[in-house]
Design a protein around this motif. Structure first.
Motif, PDB file in Angstrom:
ATOM      1  N   PHE A 476       0.837  -1.184  -0.019  1.00  0.00           N
ATOM      2  CA  PHE A 476      -0.007  -0.088  -0.147  1.00  0.00           C
ATOM      3  C   PHE A 476       0.745   1.118  -0.034  1.00  0.00           C
ATOM      4  CE2 PHE A 476      -3.426  -2.877   1.515  1.00  0.00           C
ATOM      5  CZ  PHE A 476      -4.453  -2.326   0.796  1.00  0.00           C
ATOM      6  N   ARG A 477       1.858   1.387   0.684  1.00  0.00           N
ATOM      7  CA  ARG A 477       2.722   2.435   0.903  1.00  0.00           C
ATOM      8  C   ARG A 477       3.489   2.816  -0.322  1.00  0.00           C
ATOM      9  NH1 ARG A 477       5.501   0.753   4.696  1.00  0.00           N
ATOM     10  NH2 ARG A 477       4.102   1.370   6.466  1.00  0.00           N
ATOM     11  N   LYS A 478       4.081   1.673  -0.963  1.00  0.00           N
ATOM     12  CA  LYS A 478       4.842   1.755  -2.065  1.00  0.00           C
ATOM     13  C   LYS A 478       4.069   2.158  -3.169  1.00  0.00           C
ATOM     14  CE  LYS A 478       6.461  -2.024  -3.680  1.00  0.00           C
ATOM     15  NZ  LYS A 478       7.340  -3.345  -3.978  1.00  0.00           N
ATOM     16  N   SER A 479       2.759   1.682  -3.504  1.00  0.00           N
ATOM     17  CA  SER A 479       1.900   1.908  -4.579  1.00  0.00           C
ATOM     18  C   SER A 479       1.484   3.470  -4.334  1.00  0.00           C
ATOM     19  CB  SER A 479       0.623   1.059  -4.420  1.00  0.00           C
ATOM     20  OG  SER A 479       1.294  -0.151  -4.760  1.00  0.00           O
ATOM     21  N   TRP A 480       0.926   3.911  -3.180  1.00  0.00           N
ATOM     22  CA  TRP A 480       0.715   5.503  -2.980  1.00  0.00           C
ATOM     23  C   TRP A 480       1.815   6.169  -3.464  1.00  0.00           C
ATOM     24  CZ3 TRP A 480       2.246   8.742   1.342  1.00  0.00           C
ATOM     25  CH2 TRP A 480       1.651   9.918   1.263  1.00  0.00           C
ATOM     26  N   GLN A 481       3.082   6.083  -3.137  1.00  0.00           N
ATOM     27  CA  GLN A 481       4.301   6.761  -3.192  1.00  0.00           C
ATOM     28  C   GLN A 481       4.481   6.979  -4.730  1.00  0.00           C
ATOM     29  OE1 GLN A 481       7.363   5.025  -0.876  1.00  0.00           O
ATOM     30  NE2 GLN A 481       6.665   6.283   0.939  1.00  0.00           N
ATOM     31  N   ILE A 482       4.361   5.603  -5.536  1.00  0.00           N
ATOM     32  CA  ILE A 482       4.634   5.516  -7.158  1.00  0.00           C
ATOM     33  C   ILE A 482       3.464   6.296  -7.685  1.00  0.00           C
ATOM     34  CG2 ILE A 482       4.613   4.080  -8.933  1.00  0.00           C
ATOM     35  CD1 ILE A 482       5.862   1.795  -7.337  1.00  0.00           C
TER      36      ILE A 482
END
Length: 502
Positions: A476-482
């Motif tokens: 979730f965190r990585k996808s939001w940042q991307i």
């Protein structure tokens, strides 16, 4: 709202059908089933003994299903196999897979619930308690099915699915929103996919009623709730009687009879029937006659699955941004290996509830709580034969939130990456808000807590390892940042490959 599709997956009820049903149940046991013909569908002794045994509660005197010749359309074969066919499906090819499936299927205690192995009772209207129409009009067929008329499956006509509302989507004004919409349109379940599942359901219902005359077979889950893809399995619920069914003993015994029926008499079009002995046991099988094989899971009296199917179906069509967003998030989760409850991650049902919760808790909500706004329509004690009518009674929801699909997708990842308190809160679609965790076994020391809208259990109980939970949160965190940086869905999932493959 989409009244033409409300009868899919379960037959309608009417006084006329009830009278016909009572008449049909008095026919000799060797009366051919509605959609299949042959010398005899089931011998009279088998039917009468089974009906008497089940009515009396004495399951031990059920005889084994006798292998007989079956005609299915133009397919005719006789199978004399005396045991279950080994299962070689893509998900659970060995005993280890079955154990994983057991984790996926188990149901735990809620704070106020009774034993998890007993399904809730099925309240029926008095005049419908002891019978069920054996010859009913399906919305997928031209003509009414009459016993032993043609000896073949009636031709399909264009079904009442999708309705006009299902083809009305939000206008995409940016690249990310257009990508979400494009992926949804190529991956969503098509009418032909639903036709195959509905036809199989109807045929199996005719056969199962020869053994369990008072039963009903419902199509449930993603096939009917509006969030299905072209690869979605078909989930079936066999409602066998009004009283609660003990899932550990009674349901398993019933399913062993169903499995024997599939491996013998129906082996010409049922492939690889496997009894999965989970907390909520199922028979898993393939329909091998269709042009594209469909995987099915059949359970007994898991009535909450019928109720939440039509609750989710109402959410799916109440606002036109809901379905595209849910389907893309399911595809994202599958691609990143966090969408498999049998492996300790999130089930598709949990993911859908997470999206609905996010859309409910925005400063300007996209959708309301249907259970709060329409308590009578989603009463957990509503008579089962009325549940499928509910979606057609709920009007569309007009939200003041004008966010695009792309904005909502980024907001979804941000909410679960930075805002939701995993350690202290429960996701509740029923209340349309995050609730504090109560101190009881259902919620204590759980990594993810998602409330089932009807029975209050934790739908995310399969996430029982901290390592898996950490992986989910990291995605979730990585996808939001991307997405925040790129605003391009192809950095999260292979959009071009997925669309070309479909």
């Amino acid at each position: 709202m989409f009244s033409n599709s409300s009868n899919l997956g379960c037959p309608p009820f009417s006084p006329k059908h009830e009278e016909e049903s009572n008449s049909n149940n008095k026919l000799p046991g060797n009366t051919p089933p509605t959609l299949l013909s042959g010398p005899q569908s089931t011998d009279a002794q088998f039917n009468s003994q089974n009906a008497a045994a089940f009515s009396s509660g004495n399951l031990e005197i059920f005889p084994a299903v006798t292998p007989q010749q079956t005609t299915y359309g133009s397919v005719s074969t006789a199978d004399t196999s005396d045991g279950p066919t080994p299962f070689h499906g893509r998900k659970r090819p060995n005993d280890q897979g079955l154990l994983k499936h057991d984790v996926k299927r188990q149901r735990m205690h809620s704070c106020h619930s009774g034993p998890a192995v007993v399904s809730q009772s099925v309240p029926l209207r008095e005049e419908h308690r002891y019978s069920f129409p054996g010859s009913v009009q399906s919305p997928l067929f031209n003509a009414r099915c009459v016993r032993d008329l043609t000896g073949c499956v009636p031709p399909l006509r264009e079904p009442f699915f999708p309705d006009p509302i299902e083809t009305t989507f939000p206008v995409a004004k940016d690249k990310l929103s257009q990508q979400v919409l494009d992926l949804f349109q190529v991956c969503q379940q098509q009418s032909c996919d639903l036709n195959k599942k509905e036809l199989c359901r109807k045929e199996l219902q005719g056969q199962l009623k020869q053994i369990f005359p008072h039963s009903r077979l419902f199509l449930v889950g993603s096939s009917l709730n509006g969030f299905g893809t072209r690869s979605s399995d078909g989930d079936l619920c066999l409602v066998i009687k009004e009283e609660p069914v003990n899932q550990k003993t009674e349901a398993r015994h019933i399913l062993s009879i169903v499995q024997k029926l599939f491996t013998t008499k129906l082996s010409s079009y049922i492939e690889r029937p496997q009894l999965i002995r989970a907390k909520v046991p199922i028979v898993k099988f393939k329909d091998k006659v269709r042009q594209v094989q469909v995987d099915f899971d059949l359970n007994v009296n898991n009535v909450v699955g019928i109720r939440n199917t039509f609750l989710l179906r109402t959410y799916a069509y109440i606002e036109n941004r809901v379905r595209p967003l849910v389907l893309v998030i399911k595809k994202w989760a599958r691609f990143h290996d966090i969408n498999d409850a049998s492996r300790g991650t999130l089930s598709s049902y949990s993911l859908v509830l997470m999206v609905l919760h996010y859309l409910q808790t925005l400063p300007e909500p996209i959708i309301p709580s249907l259970q709060k706004n329409y308590p009578g329509s989603f009463d957990p004690n509503m008579q089962l034969h009325l549940v499928h009518r509910t979606p057609s009674t709920i009007p569309p929801y007009v939200s003041k939130n004008g966010s695009s699909l792309g904005d909502l997708l980024m907001g979804f990842f941000k909410y679960y990456a930075t805002e939701f308190d995993w350690a202290h809160q429960i996701i509740s679609v029923r209340e349309a808000k995050a609730l504090p965790r109560p101190d009881c076994i259902e919620w204590r020391n759980k990594f993810i807590c998602i409330e089932e809208p009807f029975d209050g259990t934790n739908t995310a109980r399969a996430v029982h390892e901290k390592q898996k939970f950490d992986i989910i949160r990291a995605e979730f965190r990585k996808s939001w940042q991307i997405l925040q940086e790129k605003k391009d869905l192809s950095f999260l999932v292979p959009v071009r490959r997925m669309t070309q493959k479909k």
